[in-house]
Scaffold this motif. Structure first.
Motif, mmCIF file in Angstrom:
data_model
loop_
_atom_site.group_PDB
_atom_site.id
_atom_site.type_symbol
_atom_site.label_atom_id
_atom_site.label_comp_id
_atom_site.label_asym_id
_atom_site.label_seq_id
_atom_site.Cartn_x
_atom_site.Cartn_y
_atom_site.Cartn_z
ATOM 1 N N LEU A 1 26.263 -15.241 -7.346
ATOM 2 C CA LEU A 1 26.361 -14.325 -7.910
ATOM 3 C C LEU A 1 27.808 -13.680 -8.420
ATOM 4 O O LEU A 1 28.068 -13.038 -9.508
ATOM 5 C CB LEU A 1 25.747 -13.044 -7.148
ATOM 6 C CG LEU A 1 24.176 -13.024 -7.312
ATOM 7 C CD1 LEU A 1 23.689 -11.893 -6.413
ATOM 8 C CD2 LEU A 1 23.620 -13.106 -8.653
ATOM 9 N N LEU B 1 26.357 -6.202 -12.008
ATOM 10 C CA LEU B 1 25.861 -7.233 -12.804
ATOM 11 C C LEU B 1 25.059 -7.017 -14.016
ATOM 12 O O LEU B 1 25.572 -7.514 -15.098
ATOM 13 C CB LEU B 1 24.883 -8.302 -11.837
ATOM 14 C CG LEU B 1 24.621 -9.628 -12.619
ATOM 15 C CD1 LEU B 1 26.058 -10.365 -12.963
ATOM 16 C CD2 LEU B 1 23.748 -10.412 -11.646
ATOM 17 N N THR C 1 15.101 -6.212 -7.742
ATOM 18 C CA THR C 1 16.228 -7.114 -8.096
ATOM 19 C C THR C 1 16.958 -6.342 -9.362
ATOM 20 O O THR C 1 18.513 -6.305 -9.179
ATOM 21 C CB THR C 1 15.816 -8.323 -8.722
ATOM 22 O OG1 THR C 1 15.112 -8.986 -7.431
ATOM 23 C CG2 THR C 1 16.996 -9.328 -9.154
ATOM 24 N N LEU D 1 19.683 -10.484 -18.788
ATOM 25 C CA LEU D 1 18.909 -11.006 -17.731
ATOM 26 C C LEU D 1 18.580 -12.611 -17.720
ATOM 27 O O LEU D 1 18.653 -13.397 -16.839
ATOM 28 C CB LEU D 1 17.650 -10.434 -17.434
ATOM 29 C CG LEU D 1 17.776 -8.929 -16.881
ATOM 30 C CD1 LEU D 1 16.803 -8.251 -17.271
ATOM 31 C CD2 LEU D 1 18.576 -8.922 -15.552
ATOM 32 N N TYR E 1 21.061 -5.761 -9.152
ATOM 33 C CA TYR E 1 21.881 -6.259 -10.095
ATOM 34 C C TYR E 1 22.944 -5.100 -10.495
ATOM 35 O O TYR E 1 24.020 -5.125 -10.551
ATOM 36 C CB TYR E 1 21.239 -6.920 -11.066
ATOM 37 C CG TYR E 1 20.729 -8.127 -10.837
ATOM 38 C CD1 TYR E 1 21.093 -9.005 -9.785
ATOM 39 C CD2 TYR E 1 19.835 -8.820 -11.790
ATOM 40 C CE1 TYR E 1 20.294 -10.012 -9.434
ATOM 41 C CE2 TYR E 1 19.408 -10.209 -11.477
ATOM 42 C CZ TYR E 1 19.637 -10.654 -10.380
ATOM 43 O OH TYR E 1 19.270 -11.924 -10.117
ATOM 44 N N ILE F 1 21.695 -14.431 -16.819
ATOM 45 C CA ILE F 1 21.836 -14.543 -15.394
ATOM 46 C C ILE F 1 20.877 -15.554 -14.746
ATOM 47 O O ILE F 1 21.153 -16.184 -13.678
ATOM 48 C CB ILE F 1 21.428 -13.172 -14.697
ATOM 49 C CG1 ILE F 1 22.479 -12.036 -15.246
ATOM 50 C CG2 ILE F 1 21.359 -13.061 -13.387
ATOM 51 C CD1 ILE F 1 22.039 -10.689 -14.998
ATOM 52 N N LYS G 1 21.528 -18.784 -12.445
ATOM 53 C CA LYS G 1 21.254 -18.778 -11.387
ATOM 54 C C LYS G 1 20.506 -20.254 -10.981
ATOM 55 O O LYS G 1 20.505 -20.976 -9.952
ATOM 56 C CB LYS G 1 20.279 -17.731 -10.805
ATOM 57 C CG LYS G 1 21.026 -16.527 -10.315
ATOM 58 C CD LYS G 1 20.171 -15.335 -9.962
ATOM 59 C CE LYS G 1 19.179 -15.514 -8.877
ATOM 60 N NZ LYS G 1 18.344 -14.552 -8.588
#
Length: 138
Positions: free
Chosen positions: A59, A25, A16, A46, A20, A49, A53
């Motif tokens: 995203l 990201l 992941t 993170l 990202y 993020i 989410k």
């Protein structure tokens, strides 16, 4: 911090993190051998993020929440709009939960013979669950 330390501290899988980074990201600050190295600020990044989410931000919108220098730039109107969407989802899910509980307790021989369950089915197919049931059910 190397990628394995970030994984250990956040629980975000390395795959992941690589994804990202691929979509822009997050950014690594370099490499140590073959491993990506991240700034300690990545933990807050993170966490933000993950929060976004959890609130169901796509995203593409999460990427837009970070400025050119990777600092958060969060649009308060978008937050309020998302909160309103969540409130509507909660309302719809509460109605659905109460309707299903009613259907489970209904004494009709078949759910198809239960007028309340039939209203629920009709409302579901029309996409209009709100206002389907009398206050005693919802």
């Amino acid at each position: 911090m190397n990628i394995s330390e970030v994984v250990k501290q956040t629980g975000v899988p390395a795959s992941t993190l690589r994804y990202y980074e691929e979509i822009g990201l997050i950014k690594s600050v370099g490499r140590h051998g073959l491993q990506r190295v991240f700034s300690p600020k990545i933990l807050d990044h993170l966490a933000l993020i993950s929060l976004a989410k959890t609130a169901d931000f796509p995203l593409s919108e999460i990427i837009a929440m970070f400025g050119d220098n990777n600092t958060p730039v969060i649009d308060r109107d978008k937050l309020l709009n998302k909160a309103d969407q969540i409130d509507e989802s909660i309302k719809r899910l509460n109605i659905m939960s109460k309707c299903l509980k009613h259907a489970a307790a209904c004494k009709a021989p078949s759910h198809l013979e239960c007028p309340s369950f039939r209203r629920l089915m009709k409302a579901a197919i029309l996409g209009k669950l709100e206002g389907t049931y009398p206050p005693s059910v919802i």
